[in-house]
Scaffold this active site. Structure first.
Site, short mmCIF file in Angstrom:
data_model
loop_
_atom_site.label_atom_id
_atom_site.label_comp_id
_atom_site.label_asym_id
_atom_site.label_seq_id
_atom_site.Cartn_x
_atom_site.Cartn_y
_atom_site.Cartn_z
N PRO A 2 45.66 10.45 -16.62
CA PRO A 2 45.35 9.12 -16.08
C PRO A 2 44.15 9.17 -15.13
O PRO A 2 44.14 9.93 -14.18
CB PRO A 2 46.62 8.75 -15.31
CG PRO A 2 47.61 9.83 -15.57
CD PRO A 2 46.88 11.01 -16.10
N GLU A 3 43.16 8.38 -15.44
CA GLU A 3 42.02 8.21 -14.54
C GLU A 3 42.03 6.76 -14.07
O GLU A 3 42.99 6.05 -14.29
CB GLU A 3 40.72 8.56 -15.26
CG GLU A 3 40.71 10.00 -15.79
CD GLU A 3 39.41 10.38 -16.47
OE1 GLU A 3 38.36 9.80 -16.12
OE2 GLU A 3 39.43 11.24 -17.35
N LYS A 59 42.59 7.19 -7.82
CA LYS A 59 43.60 7.49 -8.83
C LYS A 59 45.01 7.36 -8.25
O LYS A 59 45.98 7.81 -8.86
CB LYS A 59 43.40 8.91 -9.37
CG LYS A 59 42.12 9.11 -10.14
CD LYS A 59 41.99 10.55 -10.61
CE LYS A 59 40.57 10.84 -11.05
NZ LYS A 59 40.36 12.28 -11.31
N HIS A 133 62.27 15.88 -16.81
CA HIS A 133 61.27 15.96 -15.74
C HIS A 133 61.16 14.66 -14.95
O HIS A 133 60.09 14.31 -14.46
CB HIS A 133 59.89 16.35 -16.29
CG HIS A 133 59.94 17.55 -17.19
ND1 HIS A 133 60.20 18.81 -16.71
CD2 HIS A 133 59.79 17.67 -18.52
CE1 HIS A 133 60.19 19.66 -17.72
NE2 HIS A 133 59.96 19.00 -18.83
N ARG A 152 54.48 18.33 -15.81
CA ARG A 152 53.66 19.40 -15.27
C ARG A 152 53.68 19.45 -13.74
O ARG A 152 53.19 20.40 -13.14
CB ARG A 152 52.23 19.26 -15.78
CG ARG A 152 51.64 20.58 -16.19
CD ARG A 152 50.39 20.40 -17.00
NE ARG A 152 50.68 19.91 -18.34
CZ ARG A 152 49.76 19.79 -19.27
NH1 ARG A 152 48.50 20.07 -19.00
NH2 ARG A 152 50.08 19.37 -20.46
N ARG A 190 21.79 17.07 -3.40
CA ARG A 190 22.94 17.92 -3.75
C ARG A 190 22.57 18.85 -4.90
O ARG A 190 21.94 18.45 -5.86
CB ARG A 190 24.14 17.06 -4.12
CG ARG A 190 24.70 16.34 -2.92
CD ARG A 190 26.08 15.79 -3.18
NE ARG A 190 26.61 15.16 -1.98
CZ ARG A 190 27.37 15.80 -1.11
NH1 ARG A 190 27.70 17.05 -1.30
NH2 ARG A 190 27.81 15.19 -0.04
N ARG A 299 35.97 22.72 -16.06
CA ARG A 299 36.48 21.67 -16.94
C ARG A 299 35.72 21.67 -18.26
O ARG A 299 34.49 21.85 -18.28
CB ARG A 299 36.30 20.28 -16.28
CG ARG A 299 36.99 20.13 -14.94
CD ARG A 299 38.50 20.08 -15.08
NE ARG A 299 39.16 20.01 -13.80
CZ ARG A 299 39.78 21.03 -13.22
NH1 ARG A 299 39.81 22.22 -13.78
NH2 ARG A 299 40.39 20.87 -12.06
#
Length: 309
Positions: A2-3, A59, A133, A152, A190, A299
């Site tokens: 989920p974002e 989030k 869970h 998880r 940056r 990632r």
DNA sequence: ATATGGCCCTGGTTGC
DNA sequence: TGCAACCAGGGCCATA
């Protein structure tokens, strides 16, 4: 995973279903992992409180809670609970604004839910079997339950008493509303990769791996460009691409690969037409060049070597 | 201060 | 075919 768009969709769904309802009883699993606040403390804080509203910050899902003794502004008719639960239009009967309007009383506490990778926040009838869970079950006065399920256990549950501390606020800027100037300032000088910068929640809040890759593709920018080296024009393309892809996904009801389930527990599998994410080796939808996969900031990162420079 | 990498977790996939 | 190793990654923390 989920974002921002998935969390927005879930927050809206939960808001529509539980606003005005009262938490009669709270149960938590014995796993230490998902709890930022000790479960006993969460239960004590939640029980008896009224849900004033639910919204998203980054989030995080923030459940605003009213005082213990108060009367809910829109009491839920338990006899009609199920009917309302199944029909959004009926559910709006008691809520003229039907959306994320003003609270009718001042929030006294917050319950903050982060879904992590595999977390789900479900509104169910009490007789729906408990999924494996399940780490939290809030029994509501209407008879339904608000459940948190997370195999998880990367998700987090936190309780904040606003009379003793400050409310939750996301660390970074909102990608949906940030302006051109502020967006450019985030990345100025940056040295980290732009992909890593997009994922950094202290800069922007709510962007995860899918929308980072997709927005970079739409902006035509390689993930390993140094954030501080992007031109102003590129940054502006990135800002509008990111905003566009997030808004598109929200309209579709959130997208995900496997773990997104909407607030009703119905699989909301509105897979966005991903252009690069998890399309390794497949032809780019714009130029047919095979999509490449590399590792950035730990990632999986997908891009088109021809379209993105 | 800034940036990087390891770790937590389980389920699905891959590989032998 | 069956089982084990591997991979997925958001956020937090230690380290450079």
């Amino acid at each position: 995973m989920p974002e921002l768009p998935e969390v927005e969709t879930i927050a809206r769904g939960v808001h529509e279903r539980v606003r005005g309802d009262r938490i009669a009883e709270a149960w938590f699993s014995s796993f230490p992992q998902p709890f930022k606040t000790p479960p006993g403390q969460q239960a004590a804080g939640l029980e008896g409180r009224v849900v004033l509203g639910v919204h998203r910050e980054g989030k995080h899902i923030v459940v605003e809670l009213g005082n213990v003794g108060g009367v809910p502004s829109h009491p839920f008719d338990s006899a009609q609970g199920r009917l309302r639960h199944k029909n959004k239009d009926v559910a709006r009967v008691g809520h003229p604004d039907g959306g994320l309007g003003e609270f009718d009383s001042q929030p006294e506490a917050q319950w903050i839910v982060h879904l992590g990778m595999t977390g789900r926040l479900l509104v169910t009838a009490p007789d729906v079997p408990i999924a494996a869970h399940t780490h939290a079950r809030l029994t509501l006065a209407s008879g339904r339950e608000l459940r948190f399920v997370d195999p998880r256990r990367f998700g987090r549950l936190e309780f904040r008493d606003l009379r003793r501390g400050v409310g939750f606020s996301a660390t970074g800027a909102e990608p949906l509303t940030i302006g051109a100037e502020a967006f450019a300032a985030l990345f100025r000088s940056r040295k980290l990769y732009i992909k890593a910068a997009l994922l950094n929640q202290t800069l922007l809040t709510g962007v995860g791996n899918i929308y980072a890759d997709e927005s970079l593709f739409r902006a035509g920018i390689r993930p390993r460009r140094r954030a501080g080296r992007l031109t102003r024009a590129e940054l502006e393309r990135l800002r509008t691409s990111l905003r566009g892809v997030l808004q598109h996904a929200i309209r579709l009801g959130g997208s995900s690969v496997s773990d997104y389930v909407d607030a009703d527990g119905v699989r909301g599998f509105f897979q966005l037409e991903h252009h690069v994410y998890q399309r390794t080796g497949l032809p780019c939808l714009r130029c047919a060049t095979p999509i490449r996969r590399i590792l950035v900031a730990g990632r999986g990162t997908h891009y088109c070597p021809k379209c993105q420079r």
